[in-house]
Motif scaffolding. Structure first.
Motif: not given
Lengths: 134, 63
Positions: A88, A92, A101, B18-19, B21-22
């Motif tokens: 990320r 992130d 997350d 979950l991966w 989702m963003p």
């Protein structure tokens, strides 16, 4: 219920602290307040993880289960979080969803490590072969 | 064996959404979008730590 779950959870939290320290070194920046959570997370994880491991190991041996197996599960789960954090990266932390997350993953991984250490899941019952009816 | 397989499958089913989702919820995130999530994450973490400590109590009572 055996201490295998909590000892795994303790190892997971200690590994989590290491993963976050790695993240601070890799992409953290102390001049931006939004990275503060990156620092606070391991600071809270170390005492709680250490307390879980220590308290689980001082319990009487019949309640411990297989602590080493719990530790292996915890370390694997922490490794997953570390890979997730690195993948990320800084984006992130600085943009929505602000690593929400990552914290969801920590909750899911921690619950999984705990549940797998409980009898009937990854514990005694799952590893005991079924007997044919006599 | 089946229980373990099912639990790993279940975990994969949770991890994939979950991966993504963003990216799905915030395809073009701005610097100040959904700021409330920046407080919810650490709050969830505190709940996880509290539940972890409670698991010791569970072992003490049920073990």
């Amino acid at each position: 219920m055996k201490a295998e779950g909590p000892v795994g959870l303790g190892a997971f939290l200690l590994g989590l602290a290491a993963a976050f320290v790695l993240a601070i070194i890799t992409f953290g920046n102390f001049s931006n307040d939004r990275f503060a959570a990156l620092l606070v997370t391991p600071v809270l994880a170390v005492p709680v993880g250490g307390a879980l491991v220590a308290a689980s190991l001082v319990m009487r041996s019949s309640s411990r289960g297989r602590p080493l197996m719990g530790v292996v599960r915890g370390v694997v789960a922490a490794g997953l979080v570390a890979v997730w954090l690195m993948a990320r990266g800084a984006a992130d932390w600085l943009q929505a969803p602000y690593a929400f997350d990552v914290y969801l993953l920590i909750a899911v991984a921690g619950a999984t490590v705990l549940v797998l250490g409980v009898d009937g899941w990854g514990g005694r019952w799952a590893s005991t072969p079924m007997r044919p009816p006599s | 064996m089946i229980v373990r397989l099912a639990s790993f499958l279940g975990l994969a089913i949770v991890l994939v959404p979950l991966w993504v989702m963003p990216g799905v919820l915030f395809p073009h995130p701005g610097v100040n979008d959904a700021l409330e999530l920046s407080a919810l994450g650490p709050l969830l973490y505190l709940l996880t730590l509290g539940a972890s400590l409670l698991s010791l109590l569970g072992v003490g009572l049920l073990g």
